[in-house]
Structure formats: C-alpha cells, structure tokens
Design an enzyme around this catalytic site. Structure first.
Site, mmCIF file in Angstrom:
data_model
loop_
_atom_site.group_PDB
_atom_site.id
_atom_site.type_symbol
_atom_site.label_atom_id
_atom_site.label_comp_id
_atom_site.label_asym_id
_atom_site.label_seq_id
_atom_site.Cartn_x
_atom_site.Cartn_y
_atom_site.Cartn_z
ATOM 1 N N ASP A 66 0.851 -1.188 0.000
ATOM 2 C CA ASP A 66 0.000 0.000 0.000
ATOM 3 C C ASP A 66 0.892 1.245 0.000
ATOM 4 O OD1 ASP A 66 -2.558 1.439 0.361
ATOM 5 O OD2 ASP A 66 -1.723 1.948 2.305
ATOM 6 N N THR A 99 -3.255 5.194 -4.059
ATOM 7 C CA THR A 99 -2.168 5.937 -3.397
ATOM 8 C C THR A 99 -0.855 5.803 -4.164
ATOM 9 O OG1 THR A 99 -1.872 4.009 -1.966
ATOM 10 C CG2 THR A 99 -3.143 5.835 -1.084
ATOM 11 N N THR A 100 -0.579 4.605 -4.697
ATOM 12 C CA THR A 100 0.639 4.421 -5.496
ATOM 13 C C THR A 100 0.527 5.188 -6.811
ATOM 14 O OG1 THR A 100 0.897 2.228 -4.525
ATOM 15 C CG2 THR A 100 2.189 2.706 -6.483
ATOM 16 N N ASP A 398 -8.943 -0.403 2.079
ATOM 17 C CA ASP A 398 -8.961 0.214 0.745
ATOM 18 C C ASP A 398 -10.223 -0.181 -0.015
ATOM 19 O OD1 ASP A 398 -6.555 1.228 1.411
ATOM 20 O OD2 ASP A 398 -5.377 0.230 -0.128
#
Length: 561
Positions: A66, A99-100, A398
């Site tokens: 994550d 997020t990445t 998530d």
C-alpha cells in the site's frame, strides 16, 4: 586623486551555518528526490505488483504494498519529497485507493518536464500548461464515465463487487477476491446508507486458521475484556436480553489523592467503610431493577460487582474500548449512561436477538447478533502470521473505501490503464490546437499519463513498449476502454467488458492531486534550511541555575545540631 568607493556594510540575515539553495539546480534537486520516491513505489503497482518488507527502528517488520503505508513507514526527511507523502495520505483518507498511482503520476509529471527546465523554460509556463491539461483530463473523465442505475439492486451489487475485486487485485489477498469482495460489500451495505460511516465497521485480528475462516458478523463483536474470578459463573448466552451500556466505575477504590480523615472511635471508621459499600450496593441494585441482563461499562467493574452480578444471572464486562461501546449502542439501541439512577428501561436500554460469548481461535469474543437497529458490523480476520493479517486489514480498508465511494457516487471507469490511455490520446489531440510553448507542456502531461499502463506491464513481466503501441492504436480507433491484460497472450483487452472497474472519483482525485503536487514543487525556487532543524531535538533548555539547585545539599552528610 580618485576617491575610493564607499565600503558596503555586510548584512547578515541568516544564522551562521544556514543552508540556502536556489535557482534551477535546486528545482532539479527537488525533482530528483521525488523520482527517487517513485522508484521505490513503482514495483508495487498493479495486479502483479511486489510487496515491501519494512523494518522499523524497534525491529518490527511490516509487509505491505500500500503506497500510503510504505511512505509513512519510510520516514522521509527531504522537504520537497514530503509533498508526495502528503498527497498519498490525502488520497488514502479521501478515496482509500490509488495511493501508489498518485505518487507515480506526480513524479512522472516532473520527469517529463525536467528537460524543459534545463533548457530554461519558465516554471510559470509549465504550471499554467499542467493546470490546463489537468482540467482537460477531469472534463474528459466526467464525459465518458459510466453511471450505474441504483434502482436495480442486483446489478448495483454486482458493480460494487467488481469495484472491490479491482481494488484487491494488487493486494496479498487477490487469490481470495470473490470471498473478501462479497464480505466487503455486505459490510458497507449494512451501514446507514445516508451516512456510510466506515468507522462503524469493526475489524478484529485473530491469529491462526486460514483466510477462509474470516467471517462477517452482522452486529458487534469485541474481544473478551479483563474480568475477575466471578465472571466464569456468569451466563454466557442470552436470547433477547436487555443491554445496559455505562460510563460508570463499579469498583471499591482506594483514595486517589492523599486524604486525612480524623476518627475518634472505631465505630466512626466502620461507618466510613460501610458508606463506601453502601454506595456500590445501591448502584448495583439500581442496575438490577432495570431488568438488564448484559451490563457493559467503559470503566472497570470490580470483583465485588462481578460476583454480585453472577449470583443474579447477569453478564457484565468492564473496560470495554470506547469505539466498541459506541458500536454496541449503534446496533442494539439505547444510550451510554453516566449514572445508575433514573435509568428508564424503555429509553436507555437496548436489545438484540442473541448474545453469546464465543471462542474464535485462541481468543474469546462477546458477540451481539440479530440487532434490531444494526447499522454496524464486525469483520473477524484470520490468518497465519500477524504481519499478514495486518496487510489483509489494510487491503480491506482500501476496498471498503472504494465501495463506499461507489455507493455514494455510482460512476465508474475502466481500470488497468484504460482511462489513462484514453486521457493521453484525448489531451494529445487537444494539444494540436494550442500555440506556443504551452503545447509542449500539455503534450508532456499526456505522455506522463502513460506511466500507469507502462508500469503495470513492467511489473507483470510484459513488453511494455509493444503493449503501449497496441493500446495507442486501439484508442486511435475509438476503443476508449482498451487497457492492459496481464493474463492474456495479447496483453490488451476491453477492461470495461472484463469488469476491471474503478470509481471515477479515484481517478479524478489522483490526477488533480498529482498535478497540484507537481505544480507546487515547480513553484519552489529556493530552500532555506535552519541548521538547528537538522539536529535531534533535546527538549527545552533548563533555566539557568537549575543544576546547582538540584545538586545543593547532596553528598554533604547530615548538618550538625
């Protein structure tokens, strides 16, 4: 004779040792720092992304892929690179997924523009071009996003399961996607659909067993709290019990502060002791009168009260965590009482269909099921290693956030790099109508968007150049949902038909945040670093004379009389 020039006085503005860096060199240094972070995260993107094992200063290991969690654990100190950490955290808090992607996009926006900065292009032109391109991307997503009809509940549920599965495809739990996707959708649908407060989904980790042993409880479950000996004599199962939630201490306590009570006779002392016992017995009798069969308190319930309740077939639990107690009230009704007097059973007590204390793995859990006002639920996660269960919890968080956004929004786009390729083609076509240097900037933005499908290919071991050429050709032919296929021989497919769906809000948020972060870093041309900020803080300085006063009188022996 020539008069000498007047000497210019030396002006000292900054403390000695202060580091100042400015100009193009400083800007390029900031871009390099952001690219270093992106290199760390890039291998975690997509369904074939790798995991990172991070060990902190206490020797505790965490395995995760994550983006927000990795950046939080890395403890980054570079001031410009911290901007990327902030946008990853904001993406995680706002949307829960992507997020990445947001970090990779921001870094790629900077990388594509670096050569123009080296050639002397003004950062203000680049910022203007990027904001223009970001607005084009946002408008395009809103134009092509697919809205799902919420009136057809079966189709809508299928949409939510697809969104949850897409979110989990890059996580450790991808092998159990159908099992966990159904669990996540059931959890979100059990919440109040107007509020959708994800904090009311409790998650409890229990070591041992397999992932398939995880379960969803439609109600509340929490780990058995610390209890005294009398608790084993209490009943462990009820049907339709009345439940009382308290914020009251039911324990005989020693005086917290130094207190002095003068008594002249033993009977006076006994009266004080009797008064203490009388107070606690009065509280217990008032609780019994309400008819409650399950008594929960945020504060301790002592051995005396525990035994007293056991003699009357009442279950009690003290030191219940505040979050769990709040969820119990949400599920069973009633309210948390801060006094034992004036409790109205009609208003202040809740009820549930079944209460029991259940053994799950090596732990015992108190479980409230068939709750009439259940707007909450609990996920009990099982697994071998503690680090593995932690990563499962992060993955489910998530997925829960993605499903929550899909319920609120209902608009989806195809994932797997499809939407990024369409945006890239759309912005390239629009750039042809732009004159001057801005055209180069907008084209750089369009090229940077291709980092997502390119990185998905690289992580899956596919030839990214070949796949991107195929994708460009398909998008030129009008196939707007053509994306990367990491399983097929061709490497390309229609991801909307393959049900690789993501809420459009994830992409809107990621592109807007990445563009803003890139503009913020480009607008910085000087960094001033205070030398004191580099040193570890030792706390505030002691006032002068403290040491002498502390040592005064030590080692001198007793004064003579």
């Amino acid at each position: 004779m020539q008069r000498g020039l007047p000497m210019q006085p030396t002006v000292v503005l900054l403390r000695e040792g202060t580091d100042t860096s400015q100009g193009t060199g400083q800007l390029l240094s900031n871009i390099s720092a952001c690219l270093a972070i992106a290199d760390t995260l890039s291998s975690t993107l997509g369904p074939r992304g790798m995991d990172k094992l991070i060990v902190n200063d206490r020797g505790e290991a965490q395995i995760t892929n994550d983006g927000a969690t990795i950046l939080k654990l890395l403890d980054i100190v570079h001031p410009a690179a911290k901007t990327l950490v902030d946008i990853a955290r904001a993406q995680d808090a706002e949307v829960g997924d992507g997020t990445t992607s947001v970090v990779l996009l921001a870094a790629q926006f900077l990388k594509e523009i670096r050569s123009y900065i080296e050639e002397g292009m003004s950062p203000h032109i680049i910022i203007k071009g990027y904001r223009m391109a970001a607005q084009m991307a946002v408008d395009r997503i809103k134009e092509i996003q697919v809205s799902i009809d919420k009136t057809d509940s079966k189709r809508f549920r299928d949409l939510l399961i697809k969104c949850a599965s897409t979110s989990m495809s890059s996580k450790l739990i991808q092998s159990q996607k159908p099992f966990f996707a159904n669990m996540v959708v059931d959890a979100v649908m059990s919440l109040d659909q107007d509020d959708l407060d994800e904090s009311l989904i409790g998650v409890k980790r229990i070591s041992g067993g397999g992932m398939q042993d995880s379960m969803l409880i439609q109600g509340v479950s929490f780990k058995k709290t610390f209890t005294y000996a009398g608790a084993e004599q209490q009943p462990k199962s009820f049907k339709n019990p009345l439940i009382l939630c308290l914020n009251v201490e039911l324990e005989l306590k020693a005086e917290k502060d130094n207190a002095e009570v003068r008594v002249e006779a033993v009977t006076d002392y006994q009266a004080i002791v009797d008064a203490e016992w009388e107070i606690i017995y009065r509280k217990l009798q008032l609780i019994e009168k309400t008819g409650a069969k399950v008594v929960l308190s945020k504060l301790p319930i002592g051995d005396l009260a525990t035994q007293w309740f056991a003699d009357r077939d009442i279950f009690c639990a003290g030191r219940v965590p505040a979050q769990d107690l709040r969820r119990v009230v949400q599920a069973v009704g009633g309210s948390i009482q801060s006094t034992c007097s004036d409790i109205d059973p009609e208003k202040h007590l809740g009820t549930c269909g079944r209460f029991e204390e259940r053994q799950v793995g090596g732990e015992r859990f108190n479980v409230f099921e068939e709750c009439p006002k259940a707007k909450t639920c609990t996920l009990l996660l099982r697994g071998g290693a503690e680090q593995f269960i932690e990563e499962v919890e992060r993955s489910l968080h998530d997925a829960i956030m993605v499903v929550k956004r899909a319920v609120k929004n209902g608009d989806v786009v195809a994932g797997g790099g499809a939407i990024e390729m369409d945006l890239s083609a759309h912005i390239r076509a629009k750039a042809n109508a732009i004159h001057g240097k801005l055209q180069f900037v907008v084209l750089a933005f369009a090229k940077a968007l291709e980092i997502i499908p390119r990185q998905i290919c690289d992580n899956a071991g596919i030839d990214s150049t070949d796949v991107l050429n195929k994708l460009r050709m398909r998008h030129a032919q009008g196939q707007i949902w053509a994306g990367v296929d990491v399983d097929g021989a061709d490497g390309v497919r229609d991801n909307m038909e393959a049900f690789v769906w993501e809420p459009s809000l994830v992409k809107l948020n990621a592109i807007s945040s990445a563009a803003e972060a890139a503009c913020l870093i480009l607008s910085v041309d000087e960094t001033v670093r205070n030398p004191q900020s580099e040193k570890p803080s030792g706390g505030p300085r002691a006032p002068p004379g403290t040491a002498q006063r502390a040592l005064r009188g030590r080692g001198r022996g007793m004064p003579r009389r």
